[in-house]
Design an enzyme around this catalytic site. Structure first.
Site, short mmCIF file in Angstrom:
data_model
loop_
_atom_site.label_atom_id
_atom_site.label_comp_id
_atom_site.label_asym_id
_atom_site.label_seq_id
_atom_site.Cartn_x
_atom_site.Cartn_y
_atom_site.Cartn_z
N ARG A 189 67.89 82.99 11.63
CA ARG A 189 67.79 82.89 13.01
C ARG A 189 67.29 81.72 13.86
O ARG A 189 68.27 81.14 14.69
CB ARG A 189 66.83 84.08 13.63
N THR A 190 66.29 81.21 13.40
CA THR A 190 65.59 80.21 14.49
C THR A 190 66.61 78.84 14.20
O THR A 190 66.88 78.23 15.37
CB THR A 190 64.21 79.83 13.96
N HIS B 134 54.43 79.74 16.59
CA HIS B 134 56.02 79.98 16.56
C HIS B 134 56.49 79.82 17.96
O HIS B 134 56.75 81.06 18.39
CB HIS B 134 56.43 81.07 15.66
N LYS C 236 61.32 63.93 -2.68
CA LYS C 236 60.91 62.80 -3.43
C LYS C 236 59.38 62.29 -3.08
O LYS C 236 59.11 61.28 -3.56
CB LYS C 236 62.00 61.45 -2.87
N ARG D 11 60.83 73.04 11.25
CA ARG D 11 59.90 74.06 10.65
C ARG D 11 59.42 73.60 9.39
O ARG D 11 60.01 72.92 8.74
CB ARG D 11 61.02 75.36 10.31
C1 NCD Z 1 59.64 84.80 11.86
C2 NCD Z 1 58.89 83.42 11.47
O1 NCD Z 1 59.66 82.85 10.87
O2 NCD Z 1 57.49 83.37 11.61
N1 NCD Z 1 60.99 84.79 12.03
C3 NCD Z 1 61.73 84.19 13.10
O3 NCD Z 1 61.43 82.84 13.33
N2 NCD Z 1 62.30 84.86 13.75
C4 NCD Z 1 58.81 86.07 11.28
C5 NCD Z 1 59.06 86.15 9.83
O4 NCD Z 1 59.26 85.34 9.05
O5 NCD Z 1 58.54 87.36 9.34
#
Ligand code: NCD
Length: 362
Positions: free
Chosen positions: A51-52, A129, A80, A101
């Protein structure tokens, strides 16, 4: 230049403005389709995501911009041994904005210290997040009509669930919010969220292990996945993974207008049959996430028509450098060579790592 590392980087006014922009984008998408012509977004995902990452990319494409990046640390030079600092020094030559991320907590802060373009934290370890929070806030606002005067239950893995930490930080600045924390004690909310957020803002909160007992009070139920990847032993994960499973029978005593949120991915915390219940809003969060990320990209690139206003961050009382070592195995200081250890002395007299925000044990 402004980054979004934690949701507290935005004032309530700025959050409300992002919500307003997202609502306008929803109504008039054509007004925004060329706003980011010739702009590039880099998505650097050192950790899995569906999703993100796609939401950021879809957001930029819908604004007429372009995207580049990687979705697997193994296909980047971090495999590396390249540091986050060096990766960012390189990528900031290629893009106008970076969404990243990383499994290590504090990695986006290190990135921002080495970047010439805005950094957006798309999730760092079990820490923060903030863009999921933007999706959550728009969903609550749309479904409940307000962000004040709500009782919100957070259920599941509150220790490692970074979306929970960020959402509580955001809600702390709205009025009349009551928080109910529902988890096994092993997965309880980190101390810093209690002391620095809920206590500091005088939020009313309670802790329980019994979801059904508190269900009738809730306006919002925020379910979470037990975060397998953050456990030190598999054994501990298997012991706790099914702590809470929301089934239709558990909703019998819930308010008729309670909404059910989940940042997704769902493993088995919510029975699929609940998806048909009009209170289930987790797929609406996905749609709202894309709109809020569009609004955020416009803001960080200075294309939202607003005058840039830098929020003054409260300064740490005192920082100590180099002498002590952060003990959190998920902290970016454990892998980033050459990164200086920095601690701030909190109001409670404990030293806290500035990257992962874990307290230094005495
Ligand atoms: C969440 C995350 O990555 O923290 N997912 C997301 O970005 N929608 C929640 C999760 O991974 O459980």
């Amino acid at each position: 230049m402004k980054n979004l590392l934690a949701i507290t980087d935005l004032t309530v006014k700025e959050i409300d403005k992002l919500i307003e922009t997202a609502e306008d984008i929803k109504e008039n998408p054509e007004k925004y389709q060329d706003k980011c012509n010739h702009k590039r977004l880099a998505t650097l995902f050192f950790e899995p995501s569906t999703r993100t990452r796609l939401s950021f990319e879809s957001a930029m494409l819908s604004l007429g911009g372009k995207v580049l990046g990687f979705s697997d640390a193994n296909s980047s030079s971090s495999s590396k041994g390249e540091s986050v600092a060096d990766t960012i020094r390189v990528v900031s030559n290629y893009a106008d904005i970076i969404a990243m991320r990383h499994p290590k907590e504090g990695a986006p802060l290190v990135a921002s210290m080495n970047s010439s373009v805005p950094i957006v934290n798309a999730g760092d370890g079990g820490h923060n997040h903030p863009t999921q929070t933007l999706a959550d806030l728009l969903t609550i606002k749309t479904e409940k009509g307000r962000l004040n005067d709500l009782t919100i239950g957070f259920c599941g893995d509150l220790k490692f669930g970074r979306t929970v930490h960020s959402l509580i930080q955001a809600l702390a600045r709205y009025t009349g919010i009551k928080i109910v924390l529902i988890s096994p004690s092993e997965l309880a909310i980190p101390d810093y969220v209690k002391t620095d957020v809920m206590d500091k803002y005088n939020m009313q909160y309670s802790e329980t292990t019994d979801l059904e007992a508190v269900m009738p009070r809730l306006d919002v139920l925020y379910m979470t996945r037990v975060q397998k990847e953050r456990f030190e032993t598999e054994e501990e994960y298997y012991r706790l993974k099914d702590s809470y499973i929301l089934t239709t029978d558990k909703l019998v005593n819930a308010k008729k207008d309670m909404i059910i949120l989940h940042p997704l991915p769902r493993v088995n915390e919510i029975e699929v049959a609940i998806d048909k219940d009009p209170r289930a809003c987790y797929f609406k969060q996905v749609a709202n996430g894309r709109l809020m990320r569009m609004a955020l990209i416009l803001k960080l690139l200075g294309l939202d028509g607003e005058k840039a206003c830098e929020e003054k961050q409260p300064q740490p009382l005192e920082t100590v450098k180099g002498i002590m070592k952060c003990k959190n195995p998920r902290c970016i200081t454990t892998t980033e060579q050459e990164l200086e250890q920095v601690f701030k002395l909190t109001e409670n007299g404990v030293y806290r790592c500035i990257y992962c925000e874990e307290n230094l044990e005495k």
